[in-house]
Design a protein around this motif. Structure first.
Motif, PDB file in Angstrom:
ATOM      1  N   ARG A  18     106.348  49.414 -15.673  1.00  0.00           N
ATOM      2  CA  ARG A  18     106.617  50.476 -14.700  1.00  0.00           C
ATOM      3  C   ARG A  18     107.878  50.184 -13.904  1.00  0.00           C
ATOM      4  O   ARG A  18     108.214  49.022 -13.673  1.00  0.00           O
ATOM      5  CB  ARG A  18     105.428  50.627 -13.752  1.00  0.00           C
ATOM      6  N   THR A  19     108.518  51.244 -13.477  1.00  0.00           N
ATOM      7  CA  THR A  19     109.714  51.086 -12.660  1.00  0.00           C
ATOM      8  C   THR A  19     109.439  51.374 -11.186  1.00  0.00           C
ATOM      9  O   THR A  19     110.331  51.231 -10.350  1.00  0.00           O
ATOM     10  CB  THR A  19     110.830  52.021 -13.149  1.00  0.00           C
ATOM     11  N   ASN A  20     108.204  51.766 -10.863  1.00  0.00           N
ATOM     12  CA  ASN A  20     107.850  52.011  -9.461  1.00  0.00           C
ATOM     13  C   ASN A  20     106.961  50.877  -8.938  1.00  0.00           C
ATOM     14  O   ASN A  20     106.844  49.831  -9.571  1.00  0.00           O
ATOM     15  CB  ASN A  20     107.151  53.370  -9.308  1.00  0.00           C
ATOM     16  N   ARG A  21     106.308  51.099  -7.808  1.00  0.00           N
ATOM     17  CA  ARG A  21     105.491  50.041  -7.201  1.00  0.00           C
ATOM     18  C   ARG A  21     103.993  50.249  -7.455  1.00  0.00           C
ATOM     19  O   ARG A  21     103.168  49.585  -6.829  1.00  0.00           O
ATOM     20  CB  ARG A  21     105.754  49.994  -5.689  1.00  0.00           C
ATOM     21  N   ASP A  22     103.665  51.129  -8.374  1.00  0.00           N
ATOM     22  CA  ASP A  22     102.263  51.382  -8.706  1.00  0.00           C
ATOM     23  C   ASP A  22     101.660  50.110  -9.299  1.00  0.00           C
ATOM     24  O   ASP A  22     102.059  49.665 -10.376  1.00  0.00           O
ATOM     25  CB  ASP A  22     102.174  52.539  -9.712  1.00  0.00           C
ATOM     26  N   ASP A  23     100.704  49.514  -8.581  1.00  0.00           N
ATOM     27  CA  ASP A  23     100.121  48.249  -9.041  1.00  0.00           C
ATOM     28  C   ASP A  23      98.718  48.425  -9.606  1.00  0.00           C
ATOM     29  O   ASP A  23      97.998  47.451  -9.819  1.00  0.00           O
ATOM     30  CB  ASP A  23     100.105  47.208  -7.919  1.00  0.00           C
ATOM     31  N   ARG A  24      98.318  49.671  -9.876  1.00  0.00           N
ATOM     32  CA  ARG A  24      97.034  49.891 -10.520  1.00  0.00           C
ATOM     33  C   ARG A  24      97.129  49.489 -11.997  1.00  0.00           C
ATOM     34  O   ARG A  24      98.133  49.747 -12.647  1.00  0.00           O
ATOM     35  CB  ARG A  24      96.614  51.354 -10.416  1.00  0.00           C
ATOM     36  N   TYR A  25      96.068  48.866 -12.505  1.00  0.00           N
ATOM     37  CA  TYR A  25      96.102  48.459 -13.906  1.00  0.00           C
ATOM     38  C   TYR A  25      96.035  49.672 -14.817  1.00  0.00           C
ATOM     39  O   TYR A  25      96.638  49.700 -15.877  1.00  0.00           O
ATOM     40  CB  TYR A  25      94.957  47.498 -14.208  1.00  0.00           C
ATOM     41  N   PHE A  26      95.275  50.684 -14.410  1.00  0.00           N
ATOM     42  CA  PHE A  26      95.153  51.927 -15.170  1.00  0.00           C
ATOM     43  C   PHE A  26      95.677  53.087 -14.327  1.00  0.00           C
ATOM     44  O   PHE A  26      95.618  53.037 -13.100  1.00  0.00           O
ATOM     45  CB  PHE A  26      93.696  52.202 -15.553  1.00  0.00           C
ATOM     46  N   THR A  27      96.130  54.125 -14.996  1.00  0.00           N
ATOM     47  CA  THR A  27      96.615  55.302 -14.282  1.00  0.00           C
ATOM     48  C   THR A  27      95.804  56.549 -14.627  1.00  0.00           C
ATOM     49  O   THR A  27      96.198  57.656 -14.284  1.00  0.00           O
ATOM     50  CB  THR A  27      98.101  55.559 -14.603  1.00  0.00           C
ATOM     51  N   ASP A  28      94.651  56.383 -15.281  1.00  0.00           N
ATOM     52  CA  ASP A  28      93.838  57.521 -15.692  1.00  0.00           C
ATOM     53  C   ASP A  28      93.372  58.341 -14.492  1.00  0.00           C
ATOM     54  O   ASP A  28      93.226  57.826 -13.376  1.00  0.00           O
ATOM     55  CB  ASP A  28      92.600  57.043 -16.463  1.00  0.00           C
ATOM     56  N   GLU A  29      93.077  59.607 -14.753  1.00  0.00           N
ATOM     57  CA  GLU A  29      92.643  60.504 -13.691  1.00  0.00           C
ATOM     58  C   GLU A  29      91.296  60.086 -13.109  1.00  0.00           C
ATOM     59  O   GLU A  29      91.083  60.163 -11.895  1.00  0.00           O
ATOM     60  CB  GLU A  29      92.546  61.932 -14.231  1.00  0.00           C
TER      61      GLU A  29
END
Length: 380
Positions: free
Chosen positions: A175-186
């Motif tokens: 990722r190129t942002n700061r999203d540190d969640r392992y998954f991005t599912d809804e």
């Protein structure tokens, strides 16, 4: 007399048992050689009263409204977004690699707009992406590949990423942002009262009988039934006639610690050090309030229960031989990770089971004659 015998009480077997019992009003016998239901998602309360996952952390996530709604019939949910840190160069940094990971490791102050160019400056040109190594070095370069992927993959799979299919590391995004969640599912949730409770609810039906600590070979000639659903290893069903399909296994060390919290996140990975791959702490996932905490160390192994099909071209070719046998076997349905030799997440196995049930409904009238219909259905 049963209409169906289902071998395996995990997501595939339990989902199909409930659908057949509820929608077709047919008698189902579910057997499992383990002493419990739930397959690898089985959880239990340990001697200290802490809810632990017997076979390592299972985090439910999906983008399918249909699958989420179906499982919601059997459980309430607890919102949970899994986060993972990696112990790299003596620091604990976010995994998957994101903006903070790079800035922390290299003492930089890059922005999200600048990071793609930084990755591009490190990336190696690969003419054809074939292996797991190719995937990573072509995106983030060799240095990050060696820090995060090479050692971890060697431990996890017992071989170098250059020997494994590209699908292994393609599962882990950058990722190129700061999203540190392992998954991005809804939909990211945990069953409120645990997986085992969910499976108990799913299988609580007058048309379903469950027998644990039961091997199919021991009962196949003792029980009358019309049709079979097999969720175990496909090569085992056919007596390994073409040889054994290779799997990677895991061993677990469960510990209770006399502290309220041991880890900063649900899981910490160790790509550079230790003989285990990761440590997980369940209270992050379950939300349980308790003066003690439970953690699990995971040790990959070449021996033990089959967990992960090893993704190599020669293994895929061997599976095709068994798939042809499966397709030619009447009135046996092959469903699940082991029966179709694919690495499926829990939601994918559920989706495959629901798709199989729809095929059964379309092709097999309730109360109709036995029809020779072998089926191997892909996950949706």
């Amino acid at each position: 007399m049963f209409d169906w015998v289902i071998v395996g009480a995990g997501f595939a077997g339990a989902t199909l048992a409930e659908r057949i019992a509820t929608e077709r009003d047919e008698k189902v016998l579910v057997i499992d050689r383990r002493p419990h239901i739930g397959g690898n998602a089985y959880d239990r309360y340990n001697e200290d009263g802490l809810l632990v996952h017997q076979y390592g952390p299972h985090i439910f996530h999906t983008n399918s409204q249909m699958i989420f709604d179906h499982l919601s019939k059997f459980t309430e949910w607890r919102k949970y977004e899994h986060r993972v840190l990696g112990k790299v160069d003596g620091m604990e940094v976010p995994i998957p690699i994101n903006l903070d990971t790079v800035n922390m490791l290299y003492g930089l102050n890059l922005t999200s707009e600048e990071l793609p160019a930084w990755f591009a400056s490190k990336a190696e040109k690969v003419e054809e992406i074939k292996t797991s190594e190719d995937v990573v070095v072509s995106v983030v370069g060799r240095e990050l590949y060696e820090k995060f992927f090479q050692g971890y993959t060697r431990k996890q799979w017992g071989m170098d990423p250059s020997e494994l299919d590209k699908s292994v590391t393609a599962r882990v995004p950058t990722r190129t942002n700061r999203d540190d969640r392992y998954f991005t599912d809804e939909f990211q949730y945990m069953p409120l009262h645990g997986y085992t409770r969910m499976f108990e609810t799913m299988l609580d039906h007058p048309n379903i009988k469950v027998m644990t600590q039961t091997d199919y070979q021991d009962i196949r000639n003792e029980v009358s039934f019309k049709r079979l659903i097999w969720t175990g290893p496909v090569d085992e069903y056919f007596g390994f006639r073409h040889g054994k399909l290779p799997y990677r296994s895991l061993k677990f060390r469960h510990e209770t610690l006399d502290v309220e919290q041991a880890l900063p996140t649900g899981t910490v990975n160790y790509p550079q050090t230790e003989d285990y791959t990761r440590i997980s702490e369940y209270k992050h996932m379950t939300g349980q309030v308790h003066p003690k905490t439970a953690i699990t160390y995971e040790y990959p192994s070449a021996e033990g229960d089959p967990y992960y099909p090893i993704p190599r071209p020669e293994n895929a070719e061997l599976y095709k031989k068994y798939e042809r046998l499966a397709m030619a076997t009447p009135n046996v349905w092959f469903v699940g990770r082991l029966a179709t030799y694919r690495y499926y997440n829990m939601d994918q196995v559920t989706g495959q089971a629901l798709a199989t049930f729809r095929r059964i409904q379309e092709a097999l009238p309730v109360g109709g004659d036995v029809i020779a219909m072998p089926r191997v259905v892909a996950a949706e």
